[in-house]
Design a protein around this motif. Structure first.
Motif, short mmCIF file in Angstrom:
data_model
loop_
_atom_site.label_atom_id
_atom_site.label_comp_id
_atom_site.label_asym_id
_atom_site.label_seq_id
_atom_site.Cartn_x
_atom_site.Cartn_y
_atom_site.Cartn_z
N ILE A 150 5.82 7.43 -19.33
CA ILE A 150 5.38 7.08 -20.67
C ILE A 150 3.86 6.87 -20.64
O ILE A 150 3.35 6.17 -19.76
CB ILE A 150 6.07 5.80 -21.17
N LEU A 151 3.16 7.46 -21.59
CA LEU A 151 1.71 7.37 -21.64
C LEU A 151 1.26 6.30 -22.63
O LEU A 151 2.00 5.92 -23.54
CB LEU A 151 1.09 8.71 -22.02
N GLU A 152 0.03 5.82 -22.44
CA GLU A 152 -0.57 4.88 -23.38
C GLU A 152 -0.90 5.61 -24.69
O GLU A 152 -0.74 6.82 -24.82
CB GLU A 152 -1.84 4.27 -22.79
N ARG A 153 -1.40 4.86 -25.65
CA ARG A 153 -1.69 5.43 -26.96
C ARG A 153 -2.73 6.54 -26.90
O ARG A 153 -2.78 7.41 -27.77
CB ARG A 153 -2.16 4.33 -27.92
N ASP A 154 -3.59 6.52 -25.85
CA ASP A 154 -4.60 7.57 -25.75
C ASP A 154 -4.02 8.90 -25.28
O ASP A 154 -4.71 9.93 -25.27
CB ASP A 154 -5.74 7.13 -24.82
N GLU B 4 0.83 -1.21 0.00
CA GLU B 4 0.00 0.00 0.00
C GLU B 4 0.86 1.26 0.00
O GLU B 4 0.56 2.25 -0.69
CB GLU B 4 -0.93 -0.02 1.21
N ALA B 5 1.96 1.24 0.75
CA ALA B 5 2.87 2.39 0.76
C ALA B 5 3.50 2.59 -0.61
O ALA B 5 3.65 3.72 -1.10
CB ALA B 5 3.95 2.19 1.83
N LEU B 6 3.88 1.49 -1.26
CA LEU B 6 4.45 1.58 -2.60
C LEU B 6 3.41 2.06 -3.61
O LEU B 6 3.74 2.81 -4.54
CB LEU B 6 5.02 0.23 -3.01
N LEU B 7 2.17 1.64 -3.44
CA LEU B 7 1.11 2.12 -4.34
C LEU B 7 0.90 3.62 -4.20
O LEU B 7 0.70 4.33 -5.20
CB LEU B 7 -0.20 1.38 -4.04
N ARG B 8 0.93 4.12 -2.97
CA ARG B 8 0.78 5.56 -2.78
C ARG B 8 1.92 6.32 -3.44
O ARG B 8 1.72 7.34 -4.10
CB ARG B 8 0.72 5.91 -1.28
N GLU B 9 3.13 5.79 -3.30
CA GLU B 9 4.28 6.41 -3.94
C GLU B 9 4.15 6.34 -5.46
O GLU B 9 4.49 7.29 -6.18
CB GLU B 9 5.56 5.70 -3.48
N SER B 10 3.62 5.22 -5.96
CA SER B 10 3.41 5.05 -7.40
C SER B 10 2.46 6.10 -7.94
O SER B 10 2.67 6.66 -9.03
CB SER B 10 2.85 3.65 -7.70
N GLY B 11 1.39 6.36 -7.20
CA GLY B 11 0.43 7.37 -7.62
C GLY B 11 1.05 8.75 -7.74
O GLY B 11 0.76 9.50 -8.67
N GLN B 12 1.94 9.08 -6.80
CA GLN B 12 2.60 10.38 -6.85
C GLN B 12 3.55 10.48 -8.04
O GLN B 12 3.59 11.50 -8.75
CB GLN B 12 3.35 10.62 -5.55
N LEU B 13 4.31 9.40 -8.30
CA LEU B 13 5.25 9.41 -9.42
C LEU B 13 4.51 9.48 -10.75
O LEU B 13 5.00 10.09 -11.71
CB LEU B 13 6.14 8.17 -9.38
N SER B 14 3.34 8.87 -10.82
CA SER B 14 2.57 8.86 -12.06
C SER B 14 2.05 10.25 -12.42
O SER B 14 1.63 10.48 -13.56
CB SER B 14 1.40 7.87 -11.95
N GLN B 15 2.05 11.18 -11.45
CA GLN B 15 1.58 12.53 -11.71
C GLN B 15 2.68 13.45 -12.25
O GLN B 15 2.40 14.55 -12.72
CB GLN B 15 1.01 13.14 -10.42
N LEU B 16 3.92 12.98 -12.21
CA LEU B 16 5.04 13.82 -12.63
C LEU B 16 5.10 13.95 -14.16
O LEU B 16 5.03 12.94 -14.86
CB LEU B 16 6.36 13.26 -12.11
N ASP B 17 5.26 15.15 -14.65
CA ASP B 17 5.38 15.38 -16.08
C ASP B 17 6.86 15.38 -16.44
O ASP B 17 7.51 16.43 -16.52
CB ASP B 17 4.72 16.71 -16.46
#
Length: 271
Positions: A38-42, A20-33
């Motif tokens: 890397i984004l999906e095709r959409d 759960e702690a790693l998931l929270r960190e993952s969510g924060q990293l996924s917000q970084l521009d």
């Protein structure tokens, strides 16, 4: 099993509080521009975030946790360093396919890795089911040299990251191998660890469910197998050229999480 099949599954390697702690960190990293995202095709959903051990102290400690590091050292029979880390979140109904491939052919052709003395240690941060994009493998395919049956298309390292992958095993060869070796779908609860050889054929279908599927991959390479100089190498955040041996943590990475997470993780793991 690892030597014969090319992979090993270890359930309950990490506690619910740790994942759960790693998931929270993952969510924060996924917000970084940043380029590492890397984004999906959409153009909207996050496909991968690379070099998370460089972006996050939590993930840096995670890669040096003995539960990740010691199996890599043992199986590669040497000290190791991080070739690459990759966070793969498959969004519900949005997460796209990863086609059949051998990681080592990318590392060899695009990074200059001389020998297949590298492996994946992947940890499930969400429950992985038959519906949300499990990892499929062909057992025993790590023993096969598929260089002549893998066609390289396109130019530039960017093509190594998209759903339309750059190095494709020919359909005829995939059919033959699937019939001969069979397919295994790797599923498991959060905290499950999948360790697999860099030559193992694997893929991942789209997420067809309403549940997320997040996996963190750490690619360890032997310090005796540093990358050779090549023209136009991929960025350092995709392929490290600094083969400094990793030092194991003196304690589990969860010991440095916030107090509430740490205490719960220790209680859950029985440490």
């Amino acid at each position: 099993m690892y030597e014969e099949q090319g992979y090993l599954v270890v359930p309950d390697q990490f506690s619910p509080s740790e994942t759960e702690a790693l998931l929270r960190e993952s969510g924060q990293l996924s917000q970084l521009d940043i380029p590492q995202r890397i984004l999906e095709r959409d153009g909207e959903q996050v496909r991968s975030v690379y070099a998370v051990h460089q972006l996050s102290d939590t993930f840096e400690r995670f890669t040096r946790d003995s539960r990740n590091l010691e199996p890599a050292r043992t199986l590669l029979d040497s000290e190791v360093y991080i070739h690459q880390t990759q966070l793969n979140p498959k969004a519900p109904f949005q997460g796209d396919v990863w086609e059949w491939h051998q990681d080592y052919l990318y590392w060899q052709r695009d990074d200059g890795m001389a020998l297949p003395r590298a492996l994946n240690v992947s940890v499930f941060l969400d429950e992985v089911t038959e519906f949300n994009g499990p990892i499929f493998v062909m057992p025993g395919s790590h023993k096969l040299a598929l260089d002549d049956q893998t066609v390289t298309r396109g130019h530039g390292w960017e093509n190594t990251l998209t759903a339309d992958i750059r190095h494709k095993v020919t359909p005829d060869m995939l059919r033959q191998l699937a019939m001969r070796l069979g397919l295994v779908s790797i599923k498991g609860k959060p905290g499950t660890t999948l360790i697999f050889d860099g030559r193992l054929l694997h893929c991942s279908p789209p997420n067809l469910s309403g549940n997320p599927r997040t996996v963190i991959f750490t690619r360890y390479n032997s310090v005796d197998n540093p990358l050779r100089p090549i023209e136009n190498p991929r960025p350092e955040w995709l392929a490290s050229r600094d083969p400094v041996p990793l030092t194991a943590l003196a304690h589990a990475f969860s010991a440095e999480l916030p107090d509430s997470d740490r205490d719960q993780a220790l209680a859950e793991s029985g440490r």
